[in-house]
Design a protein around this motif. Structure first.
Motif, PDB file in Angstrom:
ATOM      1  N   ARG A   8       0.825  -1.202   0.000  1.00  0.00           N
ATOM      2  CA  ARG A   8       0.000   0.000   0.000  1.00  0.00           C
ATOM      3  C   ARG A   8       0.857   1.249   0.000  1.00  0.00           C
ATOM      4  NH1 ARG A   8      -1.532   3.678   3.315  1.00  0.00           N
ATOM      5  NH2 ARG A   8      -0.442   2.709   5.074  1.00  0.00           N
ATOM      6  N   THR A  12       2.023   5.612  -2.564  1.00  0.00           N
ATOM      7  CA  THR A  12       2.237   6.987  -2.135  1.00  0.00           C
ATOM      8  C   THR A  12       3.670   7.391  -2.368  1.00  0.00           C
ATOM      9  OG1 THR A  12       2.927   6.440   0.100  1.00  0.00           O
ATOM     10  CG2 THR A  12       0.553   6.565  -0.315  1.00  0.00           C
ATOM     11  N   ASP A  62      -5.575  11.287  -7.276  1.00  0.00           N
ATOM     12  CA  ASP A  62      -6.178  11.134  -5.956  1.00  0.00           C
ATOM     13  C   ASP A  62      -5.344  11.922  -4.947  1.00  0.00           C
ATOM     14  OD1 ASP A  62      -7.211  10.373  -3.523  1.00  0.00           O
ATOM     15  OD2 ASP A  62      -7.383   8.255  -4.032  1.00  0.00           O
ATOM     16  N   LYS A  65      -3.621  10.316  -1.895  1.00  0.00           N
ATOM     17  CA  LYS A  65      -2.498   9.392  -2.027  1.00  0.00           C
ATOM     18  C   LYS A  65      -1.175  10.079  -2.323  1.00  0.00           C
ATOM     19  CE  LYS A  65      -5.204   5.380  -3.523  1.00  0.00           C
ATOM     20  NZ  LYS A  65      -5.416   4.380  -4.594  1.00  0.00           N
TER      21      LYS A  65
END
Length: 253
Positions: A8, A12, A62, A65
């Motif tokens: 995850r 980023t 987004d 992110k």
């Protein structure tokens, strides 16, 4: 499932891996000391939109992110140009900048039409990996006065060299460690280009990479940062999609 932890973070700025590329196509047209940056409206018209890239959906970045501005980015100062590229932000002191996202569209697999009860454990894992094996590319455009575009490209190539042994980067909420920056062969498009891969450690001794390329078109700079969560989980090779670079380059001619 292998390589799932830490993936995850790869979505980023503190992503689990990064790839950097080599400067190619030196020479070419110079922005020149008298060059003027595009206006904000002109730059908006110059970035790819939905329908420009075959096999990809183009949509807004987004904001949850990726950092919204350079001011929130932390880490090694000399390596920040790499972090800017990974965020879709201008690598130099741009007069104007904008960014968008191009997400690969894939046809559904046979497994996607079946219920979980019909799949074995191995098939479930394969189906999950396949569903996540999608290239997501953050595309940034920035325009500069004078020789600003050339200096922006230089800042990235210098960072690739100076940060080869790794660096720390992130924002106010999260910071990650990257263990390696490696030059890669770029597309060779535009007047100058720099391509790179950044690596970071995942769990269980695994590593992951993300890839980026920066291309100068006169006094405008295009940045491309690609991540593929499925590839990070399985270790499968991937790169910045040529279709995205070609489509964006065509809009800057």
């Amino acid at each position: 499932m292998k390589r799932s932890s830490g993936v995850r973070v790869a979505a980023t700025v503190a992503v689990s891996a990064l790839s950097l590329a080599l400067v190619t196509g030196c020479g070419g047209d110079s922005g020149g000391s008298d060059a003027k940056a595009l206006s904000a409206a002109e730059l908006k018209k110059s970035i790819i939109v939905q329908g420009d890239v075959e096999g990809h959906k183009v949509s807004a970045v987004d904001a949850k992110k990726l950092p919204a501005a350079k001011s929130v980015i932390r880490g090694d100062e000399k390596c920040k140009p790499l972090t800017y590229v990974m965020s879709g932000l201008a690598p130099g002191d741009a007069a104007v900048e904008t960014r968008t996202t191009a997400t690969e569209e894939k046809k559904p697999t046979d497994a996607a039409s079946k219920s979980l009860d019909e799949l074995s454990e191995g098939q479930v894992e394969d189906a999950l990996n396949a569903s996540m094996s999608v290239n997501v590319t953050v595309v940034g455009l920035s325009s500069y006065d004078g020789d600003g575009a050339e200096q922006a490209i230089k800042s990235v190539s210098d960072a690739v060299e100076n940060c080869a042994g790794g660096f720390s980067a992130g924002d106010k909420a999260e910071e990650g460690e990257f263990t390696k920056v490696a030059a890669e062969k770029g597309s060779g498009s535009g007047d100058d280009s720099v391509a790179f891969a950044v690596t970071s450690d995942l769990e269980d001794g695994e590593t992951g990479q993300v890839h980026a390329e920066v291309v100068r078109h006169g006094n405008t700079v295009a940045t491309y940062y690609t991540m593929n969560l499925g590839a990070l989980m399985t270790g499968k090779a991937y790169s910045v999609p040529a279709a995205v670079i070609e489509a964006q380059g065509a809009k800057l001619k």
